[in-house]
Scaffold this motif. Structure first.
Motif, PDB file in Angstrom:
ATOM      1  N   PRO A  73      -3.975  -0.644  -9.787  1.00 36.97           N
ATOM      2  CA  PRO A  73      -2.873  -1.526  -9.386  1.00 36.97           C
ATOM      3  C   PRO A  73      -1.506  -1.137  -9.951  1.00 36.97           C
ATOM      4  O   PRO A  73      -0.825  -1.925 -10.590  1.00 36.97           O
ATOM      5  CB  PRO A  73      -3.333  -2.886  -9.893  1.00 36.97           C
ATOM      6  N   THR A  74      -1.122   0.100  -9.681  1.00 40.78           N
ATOM      7  CA  THR A  74       0.183   0.583 -10.140  1.00 40.78           C
ATOM      8  C   THR A  74       1.189   0.624  -9.002  1.00 40.78           C
ATOM      9  O   THR A  74       2.358   0.932  -9.225  1.00 40.78           O
ATOM     10  CB  THR A  74       0.047   1.982 -10.750  1.00 40.78           C
ATOM     11  N   LYS A  75       0.726   0.312  -7.815  1.00 45.53           N
ATOM     12  CA  LYS A  75       1.586   0.272  -6.628  1.00 45.53           C
ATOM     13  C   LYS A  75       1.442  -1.097  -5.980  1.00 45.53           C
ATOM     14  O   LYS A  75       0.538  -1.858  -6.307  1.00 45.53           O
ATOM     15  CB  LYS A  75       1.170   1.357  -5.640  1.00 45.53           C
ATOM     16  N   ALA A  76       2.289  -1.383  -5.040  1.00 47.41           N
ATOM     17  CA  ALA A  76       2.207  -2.650  -4.323  1.00 47.41           C
ATOM     18  C   ALA A  76       0.896  -2.731  -3.552  1.00 47.41           C
ATOM     19  O   ALA A  76       0.387  -1.723  -3.056  1.00 47.41           O
ATOM     20  CB  ALA A  76       3.395  -2.800  -3.378  1.00 47.41           C
ATOM     21  N   GLY A  77       0.360  -3.923  -3.485  1.00 48.59           N
ATOM     22  CA  GLY A  77      -0.828  -4.195  -2.694  1.00 48.59           C
ATOM     23  C   GLY A  77      -0.459  -5.170  -1.591  1.00 48.59           C
ATOM     24  O   GLY A  77       0.720  -5.419  -1.348  1.00 48.59           O
ATOM     25  N   ALA A  78      -1.484  -5.725  -0.945  1.00 47.58           N
ATOM     26  CA  ALA A  78      -1.232  -6.702   0.110  1.00 47.58           C
ATOM     27  C   ALA A  78      -2.393  -7.676   0.182  1.00 47.58           C
ATOM     28  O   ALA A  78      -3.549  -7.282   0.062  1.00 47.58           O
ATOM     29  CB  ALA A  78      -1.051  -6.005   1.448  1.00 47.58           C
ATOM     30  N   ASP A  79      -2.069  -8.936   0.374  1.00 48.91           N
ATOM     31  CA  ASP A  79      -3.086  -9.974   0.540  1.00 48.91           C
ATOM     32  C   ASP A  79      -3.947  -9.627   1.744  1.00 48.91           C
ATOM     33  O   ASP A  79      -3.437  -9.288   2.809  1.00 48.91           O
ATOM     34  CB  ASP A  79      -2.399 -11.329   0.738  1.00 48.91           C
ATOM     35  N   GLU A  80      -5.255  -9.690   1.573  1.00 46.45           N
ATOM     36  CA  GLU A  80      -6.195  -9.326   2.639  1.00 46.45           C
ATOM     37  C   GLU A  80      -6.032 -10.190   3.884  1.00 46.45           C
ATOM     38  O   GLU A  80      -6.192  -9.693   4.991  1.00 46.45           O
ATOM     39  CB  GLU A  80      -7.634  -9.444   2.130  1.00 46.45           C
ATOM     40  N   LEU A  81      -5.730 -11.452   3.715  1.00 39.66           N
ATOM     41  CA  LEU A  81      -5.629 -12.348   4.872  1.00 39.66           C
ATOM     42  C   LEU A  81      -4.224 -12.417   5.443  1.00 39.66           C
ATOM     43  O   LEU A  81      -4.032 -12.266   6.645  1.00 39.66           O
ATOM     44  CB  LEU A  81      -6.097 -13.753   4.493  1.00 39.66           C
ATOM     45  N   THR A  82      -3.240 -12.654   4.588  1.00 43.95           N
ATOM     46  CA  THR A  82      -1.878 -12.874   5.071  1.00 43.95           C
ATOM     47  C   THR A  82      -1.077 -11.591   5.214  1.00 43.95           C
ATOM     48  O   THR A  82      -0.036 -11.587   5.849  1.00 43.95           O
ATOM     49  CB  THR A  82      -1.105 -13.798   4.110  1.00 43.95           C
ATOM     50  N   LYS A  83      -1.553 -10.511   4.595  1.00 45.25           N
ATOM     51  CA  LYS A  83      -0.861  -9.216   4.574  1.00 45.25           C
ATOM     52  C   LYS A  83       0.456  -9.272   3.803  1.00 45.25           C
ATOM     53  O   LYS A  83       1.264  -8.372   3.878  1.00 45.25           O
ATOM     54  CB  LYS A  83      -0.626  -8.659   5.988  1.00 45.25           C
ATOM     55  N   LYS A  84       0.669 -10.356   3.055  1.00 48.96           N
ATOM     56  CA  LYS A  84       1.864 -10.491   2.220  1.00 48.96           C
ATOM     57  C   LYS A  84       1.820  -9.411   1.138  1.00 48.96           C
ATOM     58  O   LYS A  84       0.788  -9.185   0.507  1.00 48.96           O
ATOM     59  CB  LYS A  84       1.899 -11.867   1.565  1.00 48.96           C
TER      60      LYS A  84
END
Length: 137
Positions: A73-84
């Motif tokens: 987790p050293t880069k941006a991720g995204a919520d699995e459902l909302t893609k936020k």
């Protein structure tokens, strides 16, 4: 004293008090790790934290923490459902992470219930945070 000056003084006092409250809640990730370790009654184990972070829990979707935050987790991720978009979780890559006790607890509570199906223990929080603190640029 005029009404305007009195209002200005009250406004300054309120802003100053709000600033003191914000400072009172500020914490470093290392201080938070020490608190979790103390509550757990044992030192944190980064390797165990990495394993926990990447474990898929048998809930509805088999999610892990890494499902949204990324395996490293050293880069941006995204919520699995909302893609936020979710900013980097590792404190060395996102200086705002783990600096507000209340926000950290809120996020742990929400995410642990969603992913693990229960609240995370102090030992689990300490382990994950200790692993995240090992990630350096």
């Amino acid at each position: 004293m005029s009404r305007v000056n009195l209002l200005r003084r009250w406004s300054v006092a309120i802003v100053a008090a709000a600033g003191l409250v914000a400072v009172a809640h500020a914490i470093t990730p290392a201080e938070l790790l020490a608190e979790y370790s103390a509550k757990a009654g044992a030192p944190a184990q980064p390797e165990r934290g990495q394993r926990f972070f990447n474990t898929g829990f048998g809930r509805e979707f088999g999610w892990s923490c890494a499902s949204c935050h990324g395996a490293v987790p050293t880069k941006a991720g995204a919520d699995e459902l909302t893609k936020k978009v979710i900013g980097p979780l590792a404190p060395a890559f996102n200086a705002a992470r783990f600096t507000d006790r209340a926000r950290t607890e809120h996020q742990f509570r929400l995410n642990c219930k969603d992913v693990v199906g229960r609240e995370c223990t102090a030992a689990e929080k300490a382990d994950v945070l200790s692993w995240l603190l090992t990630l350096k640029p």
